[in-house]
Enzyme design. Structure first.
Site, PDB file in Angstrom:
ATOM      1  N   GLY A  12       0.844  -1.199   0.000  1.00  0.00           N
ATOM      2  CA  GLY A  12       0.000   0.000   0.000  1.00  0.00           C
ATOM      3  C   GLY A  12       0.875   1.244   0.000  1.00  0.00           C
ATOM      4  N   GLY A  15       3.815   0.578   2.517  1.00  0.00           N
ATOM      5  CA  GLY A  15       4.614  -0.546   2.017  1.00  0.00           C
ATOM      6  C   GLY A  15       5.433  -0.138   0.804  1.00  0.00           C
ATOM      7  N   LYS A 220      -1.912   6.596  18.494  1.00  0.00           N
ATOM      8  CA  LYS A 220      -1.854   7.936  17.878  1.00  0.00           C
ATOM      9  C   LYS A 220      -2.890   8.049  16.744  1.00  0.00           C
ATOM     10  CE  LYS A 220       0.209   6.790  13.948  1.00  0.00           C
ATOM     11  NZ  LYS A 220      -0.242   7.113  12.605  1.00  0.00           N
ATOM     12  N   ASN A 285      -5.896   9.598   8.940  1.00  0.00           N
ATOM     13  CA  ASN A 285      -6.933   9.497   9.975  1.00  0.00           C
ATOM     14  C   ASN A 285      -7.488  10.874  10.308  1.00  0.00           C
ATOM     15  OD1 ASN A 285      -7.120   6.587  11.090  1.00  0.00           O
ATOM     16  ND2 ASN A 285      -4.923   6.921  10.814  1.00  0.00           N
TER      17      ASN A 285
HETATM   18  P1  NAD Z   1      -2.867   1.386   2.455  1.00  0.00           P
HETATM   19  O1  NAD Z   1      -3.939   1.789   3.394  1.00  0.00           O
HETATM   20  O2  NAD Z   1      -2.266   2.453   1.612  1.00  0.00           O
HETATM   21  O3  NAD Z   1      -3.361   0.302   1.436  1.00  0.00           O
HETATM   22  C1  NAD Z   1      -4.233  -0.738   1.720  1.00  0.00           C
HETATM   23  C2  NAD Z   1      -3.531  -2.031   1.365  1.00  0.00           C
HETATM   24  O4  NAD Z   1      -4.388  -3.115   1.676  1.00  0.00           O
HETATM   25  C3  NAD Z   1      -3.162  -2.163  -0.115  1.00  0.00           C
HETATM   26  O5  NAD Z   1      -1.853  -2.642  -0.244  1.00  0.00           O
HETATM   27  C4  NAD Z   1      -4.145  -3.204  -0.624  1.00  0.00           C
HETATM   28  O6  NAD Z   1      -3.597  -3.968  -1.672  1.00  0.00           O
HETATM   29  C5  NAD Z   1      -4.313  -4.054   0.603  1.00  0.00           C
HETATM   30  N1  NAD Z   1      -5.528  -4.864   0.578  1.00  0.00           N
HETATM   31  C6  NAD Z   1      -6.779  -4.487   0.220  1.00  0.00           C
HETATM   32  N2  NAD Z   1      -7.620  -5.534   0.335  1.00  0.00           N
HETATM   33  C7  NAD Z   1      -6.879  -6.571   0.791  1.00  0.00           C
HETATM   34  C8  NAD Z   1      -7.165  -7.917   1.113  1.00  0.00           C
HETATM   35  N3  NAD Z   1      -8.403  -8.410   1.018  1.00  0.00           N
HETATM   36  N4  NAD Z   1      -6.172  -8.701   1.562  1.00  0.00           N
HETATM   37  C9  NAD Z   1      -4.921  -8.222   1.684  1.00  0.00           C
HETATM   38  N5  NAD Z   1      -4.567  -6.953   1.387  1.00  0.00           N
HETATM   39  C10 NAD Z   1      -5.544  -6.145   0.944  1.00  0.00           C
HETATM   40  O7  NAD Z   1      -1.714   0.618   3.265  1.00  0.00           O
HETATM   41  P2  NAD Z   1      -0.453   1.246   4.046  1.00  0.00           P
HETATM   42  O8  NAD Z   1      -0.519   2.732   4.107  1.00  0.00           O
HETATM   43  O9  NAD Z   1       0.783   0.637   3.470  1.00  0.00           O
HETATM   44  O10 NAD Z   1      -0.720   0.752   5.525  1.00  0.00           O
HETATM   45  C11 NAD Z   1      -0.224  -0.458   6.050  1.00  0.00           C
HETATM   46  C12 NAD Z   1       0.069  -0.265   7.527  1.00  0.00           C
HETATM   47  O11 NAD Z   1       1.099   0.731   7.665  1.00  0.00           O
HETATM   48  C13 NAD Z   1      -1.113   0.249   8.368  1.00  0.00           C
HETATM   49  O12 NAD Z   1      -1.108  -0.419   9.607  1.00  0.00           O
HETATM   50  C14 NAD Z   1      -0.804   1.725   8.576  1.00  0.00           C
HETATM   51  O13 NAD Z   1      -1.356   2.231   9.783  1.00  0.00           O
HETATM   52  C15 NAD Z   1       0.707   1.692   8.641  1.00  0.00           C
HETATM   53  N6  NAD Z   1       1.379   2.965   8.322  1.00  0.00           N
HETATM   54  C16 NAD Z   1       0.971   3.741   7.284  1.00  0.00           C
HETATM   55  C17 NAD Z   1       1.646   4.928   7.007  1.00  0.00           C
HETATM   56  C18 NAD Z   1       1.223   5.835   5.882  1.00  0.00           C
HETATM   57  O14 NAD Z   1       1.607   7.017   5.881  1.00  0.00           O
HETATM   58  N7  NAD Z   1       0.494   5.339   4.910  1.00  0.00           N
HETATM   59  C19 NAD Z   1       2.755   5.302   7.770  1.00  0.00           C
HETATM   60  C20 NAD Z   1       3.158   4.471   8.807  1.00  0.00           C
HETATM   61  C21 NAD Z   1       2.452   3.297   9.079  1.00  0.00           C
HETATM   62  P1  13P Z   2      -2.224   7.955   8.826  1.00  0.00           P
HETATM   63  O1  13P Z   2      -2.586   6.523   8.571  1.00  0.00           O
HETATM   64  O2  13P Z   2      -3.185   8.684   9.679  1.00  0.00           O
HETATM   65  O3  13P Z   2      -1.913   8.684   7.538  1.00  0.00           O
HETATM   66  O4  13P Z   2      -0.859   7.957   9.641  1.00  0.00           O
HETATM   67  C1  13P Z   2       0.329   7.699   8.980  1.00  0.00           C
HETATM   68  C2  13P Z   2       1.387   7.436   9.976  1.00  0.00           C
HETATM   69  O5  13P Z   2       1.341   6.445  10.667  1.00  0.00           O
HETATM   70  C3  13P Z   2       2.458   8.438  10.089  1.00  0.00           C
HETATM   71  O6  13P Z   2       3.490   8.014  10.924  1.00  0.00           O
END
Ligand code: NAD
Ligand code: 13P
Length: 390
Positions: A12, A15, A220, A285
């Site tokens: 995502g 990732g 958070k 969020n």
């Molecule tokens: P995202 O919210 O951007 O994307 C959703 C992901 O879920 C996609 O890769 C999609 O392919 C996948 N998906 C959808 N349906 C699915 C299914 N049925 N089975 C398996 N996968 C499926 O994802 P992200 O931002 O990479 O978030 C992943 C984690 O990282 C979360 O816990 C988030 O809190 C954390 N995180 C995000 C950020 C950020 O800025 N985006 C930063 C730090 C941590």
């Molecule tokens: P959000 O999922 O709210 O965008 O937060 C991203 C994050 O974890 C930043 O460290």
């Protein structure tokens, strides 16, 4: 010595962003294999360069761009998108878990079977589980480790990488810090830190407090909903600062109440205060909660003093609204704070400590029970836990 084989599970927004750093580091660090598999949940998307419908994995492997989740950023050429999970993690020795945690349970048995027996993991997932049967909170990293251990061997240590890391900013190479919390021992802790470290832009500090780092990363997201409510009802920086202060205190209280061995220093690492701040200003969020508040506040604007009487009776409307906002605002990305707010609320209710967490309580009630959004200010006060601190 055998080279370490890294597999990224999830592709995502975060990732894909972290794959830019991992890919570059695997090209230059001598103890990692060059190729990094990235498991991609396969979907058909429009290839923006040709306007054709194609498989996301094919687009990523041809163009090195995740056009759906991180458009505009070129991934290193050694990041290989793999749609089959067992193939992606075949013989992997280091698994990077980075996907919304609701999708994890059915994937873990497949990952366990195909990864290397002496594999370890790092979770980048921000969330927490609540086991209704035992009344226990379960760290996502612990859930992963337990599921990975129940197979052919009982070895699977799992750390976490948490920090003030909004994915788009990391992908653009803006300077930030992050916290790796792990207890792999040396040299594995330092080798893992080096997998993520990319000075001077992405600076990773190592700590051993996995529970503290992970709970901060999960909670958070809940306080970020509160920050979005504040923005949505038109309150300013002073109110948000008050929410941040109380949020940090509730985070620390939650950690100490439900987990052993928490280090107070964790709250001043990137995974603590810094992540709370960035998410409450720039995260998804916050953005979705602002949209939620704008929609609900406009319908309730005649209300000046929220009372139980002016709760919206139809609670299902809240869940429908969140679902609609997630689709409209995030366009396929996932909202984590609402799920975590519900799990944190269930936990504090089951332990009879709801009144110790007025901010988590009110954020839950606004999110799920139809409480007016302007009630967010009710949650911004500190409940002291001991008479001496009052
Ligand atoms: P995202 O919210 O951007 O994307 C959703 C992901 O879920 C996609 O890769 C999609 O392919 C996948 N998906 C959808 N349906 C699915 C299914 N049925 N089975 C398996 N996968 C499926 O994802 P992200 O931002 O990479 O978030 C992943 C984690 O990282 C979360 O816990 C988030 O809190 C954390 N995180 C995000 C950020 C950020 O800025 N985006 C930063 C730090 C941590
Ligand atoms: P959000 O999922 O709210 O965008 O937060 C991203 C994050 O974890 C930043 O460290």
């Amino acid at each position: 010595d055998q080279l370490e084989k890294v597999c990224i599970i999830g592709s995502g927004n975060w990732g894909s962003a972290i794959s830019t750093i991992i890919g570059r580091n695997c090209m230059k660090l001598p103890f990692y294999e060059n190729q990094v598999n990235m498991w991609v949940f396969e979907e058909t998307v429009t290839d923006t360069s040709t306007n054709e419908e194609r498989k996301l994995t094919d687009i990523i492997n041809d163009t090195h761009e995740n056009v759906k989740y991180l458009p505009g950023i070129i991934l290193p050429s050694n990041i290989v998108a793999v749609p089959d999970l067992a193939t992606a993690c075949q013989d992997a020795t280091l698994l990077i878990f980075v996907l919304p945690h609701q999708f994890l349970p059915k994937l873990l048995p497949i990952i366990r079977k195909s990864s290397h027996p002496s594999c370890r993991g790092v979770s980048l997932i921000k969330g927490i589980d609540f086991d209704e049967k035992t009344g226990q909170p379960i760290l996502i990293s612990k859930g992963i480790a337990d599921a990975m251990r129940s197979g052919k061997n009982d070895y699977f240590p799992c750390g976490v990488l948490m920090g003030a890391n909004v994915a788009s900013e990391v992908a653009e190479g803006q300077m930030c810090e992050s916290t790796l919390a792990s207890n792999f021992g040396q040299p594995a802790d330092e080798m893992t830190r080096q997998l993520f470290d990319s000075p001077p832009y992405f600076r990773v500090q190592h700590i051993t407090d996995v529970a503290g780092a992970e709970v901060c990363g999960a909670l958070k997201n809940v306080f970020a909903l509160g920050a979005g409510f504040i923005d949505g009802v038109g309150l300013g920086g002073n109110t948000k600062a008050a929410l941040l202060r109380v949020g940090l205190l509730e985070m620390a209280k939650f950690c100490h109440m439900f987990f052993d061995g928490i280090h107070d220093d964790t709250f001043t690492e990137s995974c603590g205060m810094a992540d709370l701040i960035t998410t409450c200003y720039g995260g998804r969020n916050r953005k979705c909660a602002e949209a939620f508040a704008r929609e609900r506040y406009s319908k309730k604007s005649t209300t000046t003093i929220p009372t139980q009487d002016n709760y919206d009776d139809d609670k299902s409307k809240c869940e429908e609204l969140w679902a609609r906002i997630e689709v409209d605002v995030l366009k396929g990305q996932k909202l984590q704070g609402t799920i975590t707010a519900r799990d944190a609320y269930k936990l504090i209710c089951s332990r009879n400590v709801l009144d110790e967490f007025p901010l988590i309580k009110v954020i839950y009630e606004i999110s799920y029970e139809g409480k007016p959004v302007e009630s967010i200010i009710e949650g911004i006060h500190v409940v002291s836990s001991s008479p001496s601190s009052s």
